[in-house]
Design a protein around this motif. Structure first.
Motif, short mmCIF file in Angstrom:
data_model
loop_
_atom_site.label_atom_id
_atom_site.label_comp_id
_atom_site.label_asym_id
_atom_site.label_seq_id
_atom_site.Cartn_x
_atom_site.Cartn_y
_atom_site.Cartn_z
N GLN A 254 -18.36 -24.57 -2.83
CA GLN A 254 -17.46 -24.09 -1.79
C GLN A 254 -15.98 -24.17 -2.20
O GLN A 254 -15.25 -23.19 -2.06
N PRO A 255 -15.50 -25.33 -2.70
CA PRO A 255 -14.10 -25.35 -3.16
C PRO A 255 -13.85 -24.40 -4.33
O PRO A 255 -12.76 -23.85 -4.46
N GLN A 256 -14.86 -24.18 -5.18
CA GLN A 256 -14.69 -23.26 -6.30
C GLN A 256 -14.54 -21.82 -5.79
O GLN A 256 -13.67 -21.07 -6.26
N VAL A 257 -15.37 -21.44 -4.82
CA VAL A 257 -15.26 -20.10 -4.23
C VAL A 257 -13.94 -19.96 -3.48
O VAL A 257 -13.29 -18.90 -3.54
N LYS A 258 -13.54 -21.00 -2.78
CA LYS A 258 -12.24 -20.97 -2.09
C LYS A 258 -11.12 -20.72 -3.08
O LYS A 258 -10.18 -19.96 -2.79
N MET A 259 -11.20 -21.34 -4.26
CA MET A 259 -10.18 -21.14 -5.28
C MET A 259 -10.20 -19.70 -5.80
O MET A 259 -9.16 -19.08 -6.00
N LEU A 260 -11.41 -19.15 -5.98
CA LEU A 260 -11.53 -17.77 -6.46
C LEU A 260 -10.98 -16.78 -5.44
O LEU A 260 -10.38 -15.77 -5.79
N LEU A 261 -11.20 -17.09 -4.13
CA LEU A 261 -10.74 -16.20 -3.06
C LEU A 261 -9.26 -16.40 -2.74
O LEU A 261 -8.60 -15.48 -2.26
N GLY A 262 -8.76 -17.61 -2.95
CA GLY A 262 -7.39 -17.92 -2.59
C GLY A 262 -7.24 -18.56 -1.23
O GLY A 262 -6.18 -19.07 -0.89
N SER A 263 -8.34 -18.55 -0.39
CA SER A 263 -8.33 -19.19 0.93
C SER A 263 -9.76 -19.29 1.44
O SER A 263 -10.69 -18.78 0.81
N ASP A 264 -9.90 -19.93 2.61
CA ASP A 264 -11.22 -20.01 3.23
C ASP A 264 -11.26 -19.23 4.54
O ASP A 264 -12.09 -19.48 5.42
N ALA A 265 -10.32 -18.28 4.71
CA ALA A 265 -10.23 -17.53 5.95
C ALA A 265 -11.47 -16.66 6.19
O ALA A 265 -11.94 -16.51 7.32
N GLN A 266 -12.02 -16.10 5.13
CA GLN A 266 -13.18 -15.22 5.26
C GLN A 266 -14.47 -16.04 5.15
O GLN A 266 -15.18 -15.99 4.15
N THR A 267 -14.78 -16.78 6.20
CA THR A 267 -15.93 -17.68 6.15
C THR A 267 -17.25 -16.92 6.02
O THR A 267 -18.25 -17.49 5.58
N TRP A 268 -17.27 -15.64 6.38
CA TRP A 268 -18.51 -14.88 6.27
C TRP A 268 -18.98 -14.78 4.81
O TRP A 268 -20.18 -14.70 4.53
N ILE A 269 -18.01 -14.82 3.87
CA ILE A 269 -18.38 -14.77 2.45
C ILE A 269 -19.17 -16.01 2.06
O ILE A 269 -20.15 -15.93 1.30
N PHE A 270 -18.76 -17.17 2.60
CA PHE A 270 -19.49 -18.40 2.31
C PHE A 270 -20.89 -18.31 2.90
O PHE A 270 -21.86 -18.79 2.30
N GLY A 271 -21.01 -17.69 4.08
CA GLY A 271 -22.33 -17.50 4.69
C GLY A 271 -23.21 -16.58 3.87
O GLY A 271 -24.40 -16.84 3.68
N VAL A 272 -22.63 -15.49 3.37
CA VAL A 272 -23.39 -14.54 2.55
C VAL A 272 -23.84 -15.19 1.26
O VAL A 272 -24.99 -15.03 0.82
#
Length: 415
Positions: A254-272
């Motif tokens: 999760q923190p790695q994906v957050k870093m790739l995205l630049g934020s955690d605003a799009q939580t649906w991506i984490f769900g997908v």
């Protein structure tokens, strides 16, 4: 009860149980980060969870053998309910540690309970049946439940979370916790109604606290059996390496994906991503039966290849710089993880006696959690002081080395 009905009940139970876990999975680290915790503190909290499972795993497995698997599983749901309510009001590192203690207690109580119930009931009504295909069919519903839960869990912060974040003391992730607690109530009564256990007369007469008096004998004989048995000991050795390697993924994706995205605003991506991970595991479970037939049920060879491919997958994951490359590699390595589940379970259950099944399944989980504890502390430290990719390089190496245990297993061929 027919084998089909038994498989259906076990599949429904596993689907519901892991659906609830899936609701929390895509936001766990994000929730803890929002509470102000650092990555190292999160690793320490996961270590508390793992330590609790380690301390209680064998006693609760022995308790299930002593007083019944269904009783112990229902107690685990009560503990998980307490953890869900506690997380809603937890406000700092210490209170979160208490919450994860209850989560660990719930995990230890549930581990090896209904799994052992299914194996015993299956062998009772279908003594000559092949356990591996039945376990593979049930295994499909675990990642399906996790996947659907994760998909919904990624959407909840953007929907119900907009309401809960307006309530003092709650966050946008509190909606996930509220949903989990409501589902737990329904699941408790479903289990109470559907799961029918045929207990031996000795277990029927044992009360809860009397069960603890039987633990020393149950635990001693079971552990001695597992350590001395050549096949079981090799499987346990591989399990600890699996625990170390996979804990690094669960903790840090999760923190790695957050870093790739630049934020955690799009939580649906984490769900997908979470849903895809679990669907990939389901695909692995679905492919287990045809692949086992192709390899003439040579389970050790299948397990060796899948574990090596998992290690390669984690190594490639650490190299990804963009989400487009991260997603297929992340999902792909869990296809191999899902593929390995039923062959591993078939070998393990084939070499353990019925009266010690819950304890030895808990012993296996105990070993995995021990690896998870080591992995959480090591990966949390490495990611905090160096980087997440370096932590994953270390995890990949451990997974590859753990696969070598399968080289020494005797062939497990089934007709």
């Amino acid at each position: 009860m027919t084998p089909k009905r038994l498989i259906a009940i076990a599949s429904l139970n596993q689907f519901c149980h892991w659906f609830m876990i899936g609701l929390f999975f895509p936001v766990m680290t994000l929730l803890l980060l929002e509470r102000g915790l650092t990555l190292f503190q999160i690793g320490a909290i996961v270590a508390v969870y793992s330590s609790t499972v380690i301390l209680l795993e064998l006693p609760t497995g022995g308790l299930a053998d002593a007083i019944g698997r269904k009783r112990v599983y229902l107690i685990s749901l009560v503990a998980l309910f307490a953890a869900g309510l506690g997380m809603l009001i937890a406000w700092n590192f210490v209170t979160m540690m208490i919450v994860f203690f209850f989560m660990g207690m719930a995990r230890a109580l549930s581990s090896g309970s209904l799994d052992a119930w299914f194996v015993d009931e299956f062998q009772r009504i279908h003594p000559e049946g092949n356990l591996q295909p039945a376990l593979a069919r049930i295994g499909v519903f675990i990642p399906l439940g996790l996947g659907l839960g994760a998909l919904i869990g990624g959407i909840l912060p953007m929907t119900l979370g907009t309401v809960t974040r307006q309530i003092p003391g709650l966050t946008k992730y509190s909606g996930n916790l509220i949903t989990i607690t409501l589902c737990l109530i329904v699941h408790f009564f479903l289990t109470l109604r559907l799961v029918q256990e045929h207990l031996p007369e000795t277990s029927k007469s044992v009360k809860f606290f009397e069960g603890f008096q039987q633990l020393p004998v149950v635990l001693t004989t079971s552990i001695q059996y597992g350590v001395k048995h050549p096949t079981i000991s090799l499987l346990l050795g591989s399990a600890i390496g699996w625990g170390i390697g996979v804990s690094g993924l669960e903790l840090l994706w999760q923190p790695q994906v957050k870093m790739l995205l630049g934020s955690d605003a799009q939580t649906w991506i984490f769900g997908v991503l979470s849903a895809g991970y679990f669907l990939a595991s389901a695909a692995g479970n679905l492919s287990a039966n045809p692949i086992c037939r192709i390899f003439h049920h040579d389970y050790p060879r299948i397990l060796l290849v899948t574990r090596l491919l998992m290690g390669i997958g984690v190594f490639l994951l650490a190299l990804q710089q963009h989400l487009a490359g991260f997603m297929p590699v992340y999902w792909g390595l869990f296809v191999f993880n899902g593929l390995s589940n039923s062959p591993n379970a078939a070998i393990f259950n084939a070499h353990i006696p019925k009266e010690q099944r819950s304890t030895l399944l808990s012993f296996q989980s105990f070993v995995e959690q021990s690896g998870g504890l080591i992995g959480a502390l090591c990966m949390g430290y490495i990611s905090e002081h160096i980087s997440i990719p370096i932590a994953w390089f270390f995890a990949a190496e451990i997974l590859v080395l753990s696969g070598l245990a399968y080289v020494f297993l005797p062939g497990q061929k089934r007709k």
